[in-house]
Design a protein around this motif. Structure first.
Motif, PDB file in Angstrom:
ATOM      1  N   GLU A 128     103.393  61.705 121.297  1.00 47.94           N
ATOM      2  CA  GLU A 128     102.464  60.918 120.914  1.00 47.94           C
ATOM      3  C   GLU A 128     101.141  62.028 120.394  1.00 47.94           C
ATOM      4  O   GLU A 128     101.211  63.129 121.147  1.00 47.94           O
ATOM      5  CB  GLU A 128     101.691  60.024 121.827  1.00 47.94           C
ATOM      6  CG  GLU A 128     102.574  58.700 121.993  1.00 47.94           C
ATOM      7  CD  GLU A 128     102.089  57.877 122.923  1.00 47.94           C
ATOM      8  OE1 GLU A 128     101.059  57.959 123.358  1.00 47.94           O
ATOM      9  OE2 GLU A 128     102.476  56.741 123.058  1.00 47.94           O
ATOM     10  N   ALA A 129     100.611  61.873 119.282  1.00 46.57           N
ATOM     11  CA  ALA A 129      99.330  62.719 118.831  1.00 46.57           C
ATOM     12  C   ALA A 129      98.050  61.949 118.902  1.00 46.57           C
ATOM     13  O   ALA A 129      98.274  60.705 119.225  1.00 46.57           O
ATOM     14  CB  ALA A 129      99.685  63.061 117.499  1.00 46.57           C
ATOM     15  N   PRO A 183     104.809  69.698 109.580  1.00 47.84           N
ATOM     16  CA  PRO A 183     103.788  68.469 109.073  1.00 47.84           C
ATOM     17  C   PRO A 183     103.394  68.513 107.712  1.00 47.84           C
ATOM     18  O   PRO A 183     103.042  69.574 107.173  1.00 47.84           O
ATOM     19  CB  PRO A 183     102.765  68.523 109.842  1.00 47.84           C
ATOM     20  CG  PRO A 183     102.639  70.044 110.432  1.00 47.84           C
ATOM     21  CD  PRO A 183     104.127  70.537 110.213  1.00 47.84           C
ATOM     22  N   ILE A 184     103.810  67.514 106.869  1.00 46.33           N
ATOM     23  CA  ILE A 184     103.599  67.286 105.566  1.00 46.33           C
ATOM     24  C   ILE A 184     102.245  66.071 105.150  1.00 46.33           C
ATOM     25  O   ILE A 184     102.035  66.342 104.052  1.00 46.33           O
ATOM     26  CB  ILE A 184     104.630  66.947 104.721  1.00 46.33           C
ATOM     27  CG1 ILE A 184     105.356  65.871 105.152  1.00 46.33           C
ATOM     28  CG2 ILE A 184     105.640  68.131 104.720  1.00 46.33           C
ATOM     29  CD1 ILE A 184     106.689  65.418 104.276  1.00 46.33           C
ATOM     30  N   ALA A 185     102.042  65.385 105.972  1.00 47.41           N
ATOM     31  CA  ALA A 185     101.038  64.683 105.644  1.00 47.41           C
ATOM     32  C   ALA A 185     100.231  64.021 107.057  1.00 47.41           C
ATOM     33  O   ALA A 185     100.731  63.987 107.899  1.00 47.41           O
ATOM     34  CB  ALA A 185     101.416  63.237 104.852  1.00 47.41           C
ATOM     35  N   ALA A 191      99.057  64.543 112.312  1.00 55.10           N
ATOM     36  CA  ALA A 191     100.216  64.429 111.493  1.00 55.10           C
ATOM     37  C   ALA A 191     100.698  63.117 111.476  1.00 55.10           C
ATOM     38  O   ALA A 191     100.999  62.636 112.712  1.00 55.10           O
ATOM     39  CB  ALA A 191     101.043  65.611 111.442  1.00 55.10           C
ATOM     40  N   VAL A 192     100.989  62.474 110.410  1.00 61.34           N
ATOM     41  CA  VAL A 192     101.743  61.021 110.485  1.00 61.34           C
ATOM     42  C   VAL A 192     103.057  61.206 109.681  1.00 61.34           C
ATOM     43  O   VAL A 192     103.928  60.217 109.809  1.00 61.34           O
ATOM     44  CB  VAL A 192     100.700  59.934 109.881  1.00 61.34           C
ATOM     45  CG1 VAL A 192      99.466  59.685 110.585  1.00 61.34           C
ATOM     46  CG2 VAL A 192     100.494  60.403 108.281  1.00 61.34           C
ATOM     47  N   LEU A 206     108.241  59.405 110.166  1.00 57.74           N
ATOM     48  CA  LEU A 206     106.875  58.918 109.794  1.00 57.74           C
ATOM     49  C   LEU A 206     106.551  58.080 110.931  1.00 57.74           C
ATOM     50  O   LEU A 206     107.425  57.576 111.653  1.00 57.74           O
ATOM     51  CB  LEU A 206     107.047  57.963 108.442  1.00 57.74           C
ATOM     52  CG  LEU A 206     107.066  58.578 107.142  1.00 57.74           C
ATOM     53  CD1 LEU A 206     108.298  59.286 106.754  1.00 57.74           C
ATOM     54  CD2 LEU A 206     106.871  57.376 105.996  1.00 57.74           C
ATOM     55  N   ALA A 207     105.096  58.217 111.114  1.00 56.92           N
ATOM     56  CA  ALA A 207     104.660  57.428 112.369  1.00 56.92           C
ATOM     57  C   ALA A 207     104.455  55.816 111.936  1.00 56.92           C
ATOM     58  O   ALA A 207     103.622  55.567 111.148  1.00 56.92           O
ATOM     59  CB  ALA A 207     103.356  57.880 112.794  1.00 56.92           C
ATOM     60  N   GLY A 208     105.089  55.333 112.369  1.00 57.30           N
ATOM     61  CA  GLY A 208     105.386  53.861 112.197  1.00 57.30           C
ATOM     62  C   GLY A 208     105.831  53.370 110.908  1.00 57.30           C
ATOM     63  O   GLY A 208     106.503  54.152 110.353  1.00 57.30           O
TER      64      GLY A 208
END
Length: 400
Positions: A128-129, A183-185, A191-192, A206-208
């Protein structure tokens, strides 16, 4: 007549139990499953139909990965969590081999660790971030998305080459614990979206499921991300693991068992209420409790037998000063002469009377042995002052 009313009452209970049992299969709550068959806000139905109508080669995979290996012609596979059916280690190995041969995996990973498949955690370990900061950047005037935020595309590579901003949930980001992950976004260092190379292929983590959900599909550059993936070739959605594990009995059978249990409970209640007692009812025992006056007399006798504690005498003065502070606003820190003068001004009680009671308290306190009668006399005098301050007793008339 009484029996008829009782039968009618239990008839209503049985009818209610039957209605509750039948209602278990009706009006299901909105689904939160990230499936292409879910048209709700959290589903992926809109994305699937959009790609299908736009001419993209899109499909829903409804077989296990190890049972029907992924075709090398498929370029992109979308796996969304949480899963309804668990993924086996053999399926995870088949998926990783397919990516190594040149496939692209879009892993819509759940933010909660317990909702991600453990077999994928061994390949793509996630942690988690922090929370993504709130932002309304890029939204059209009047467009509302209170539970979302805007993130920037940091690395315009691959499917994100022509993207600038994405709209995701206002939630935590994710970190891919692999050294080659990029990380790209994201926003402000959170990062997500990550890109992880794997052989000749790649994985987008992707996060979620925010970018694919029906509720945010048309916001900012979310839809362009999927267009970029669809251009590369056939795109498939993993629907096999979104299915629900088969149960041993159909829902209708469970509803029947629920109704049977409710009917049994109502029958037992009726039998207990109408059943015959094992013996004649015993006479009611009347308990006579002691009166309050007896308790007061006992406490009075105990007080007469006990010695008066010296600390009780100054406590009378402190209690009266607290009452003067609460009722008349006279500070307890003032000297007694000043307090007596203020009492006379604000209450009408003679300052001389107040100081006389104070002198009686001091004389009592200076006695070597304080007798209960002296203490009782002092209590009555201070009770009289409290009654005058609170208005429970009439104040003495002043000189005319």
């Amino acid at each position: 007549m009484k029996t008829a009313r009782l039968v009618a009452f239990y008839g209503v209970l049985v009818t209610l139990a039957l209605a509750l049992g039948l209602a278990t299969n009706q009006a299901p709550p909105p689904s939160t499953r990230p499936s292409v068959d879910n048209p709700g806000a959290l589903g992926l139905r809109a994305l699937y139909l959009y790609l299908e109508e736009s001419g993209a080669r899109v499909s829903a995979l409804r077989e296990a990965f190890d049972g029907a290996p992924l075709s090398d012609e498929s370029r992109t596979l979308v796996v969304a969590t949480p899963l309804g059916r668990s993924m086996t280690p053999a399926e995870a190995r088949a998926l990783r081999q397919w990516v190594s041969r040149g496939g692209t995996l879009v892993y819509l990973a759940a933010r909660e660790a317990g909702m991600r498949p453990s077999v994928l955690e061994e390949w793509l370990p996630l942690s988690e971030a922090p929370l993504v900061p709130a932002s309304a950047e890029g939204l059209a005037p009047g467009e509302k998305d209170l539970t979302g935020t805007t993130v920037r595309v940091w690395g315009p590579v691959g499917a994100t080459k022509e993207l600038e901003r994405l709209r995701v949930s206002l939630d935590q980001g994710l970190t891919v614990d692999r050294p080659e992950a990029v990380p790209i976004a994201g926003a402000r260092g959170v990062a997500v979206m990550w890109r992880v190379p794997e052989g000749r292929g790649q994985v987008y983590v992707l996060a979620g499921t925010d970018l694919a959900e029906n509720r945010r599909l048309e916001m900012l550059d979310n839809l362009r991300f999927w267009d970029a993936l669809a251009v590369r070739g056939p795109l498939g959605f993993d629907e096999y693991h979104q299915g629900v594990e088969p149960t041993r009995e159909p829902p209708s059978t469970r509803a029947l068992w629920v109704f049977a249990a409710q009917l049994l409970a109502v029958g037992l209640l009726y039998a207990v209420s109408r059943g015959t007692r094992f013996g004649a009812p015993r006479p009611l025992v009347e308990e006579r409790h002691r009166s309050s006056l007896e308790y007061v007399r006992s406490l009075g006798w105990l007080a007469r037998r006990a010695r008066v504690e010296r600390e009780l005498v100054p406590e009378l003065g402190r209690q009266l000063r607290r009452l003067m502070h609460e009722r008349l606003g006279i500070s307890p820190e003032l000297p007694e002469e000043e307090a007596a003068r203020l009492v006379e001004q604000r209450c009408g009680l003679s300052a001389a009377d107040y100081l006389a009671e104070r002198e009686a308290l001091i004389r009592t306190l200076e006695q070597r042995d304080i007798r209960p009668t002296d203490y009782a006399r002092l209590v009555r005098r201070y009770a009289r002052l409290e009654a005058l301050l609170t208005g429970r007793a009439a104040r003495p008339a002043g000189p005319s």
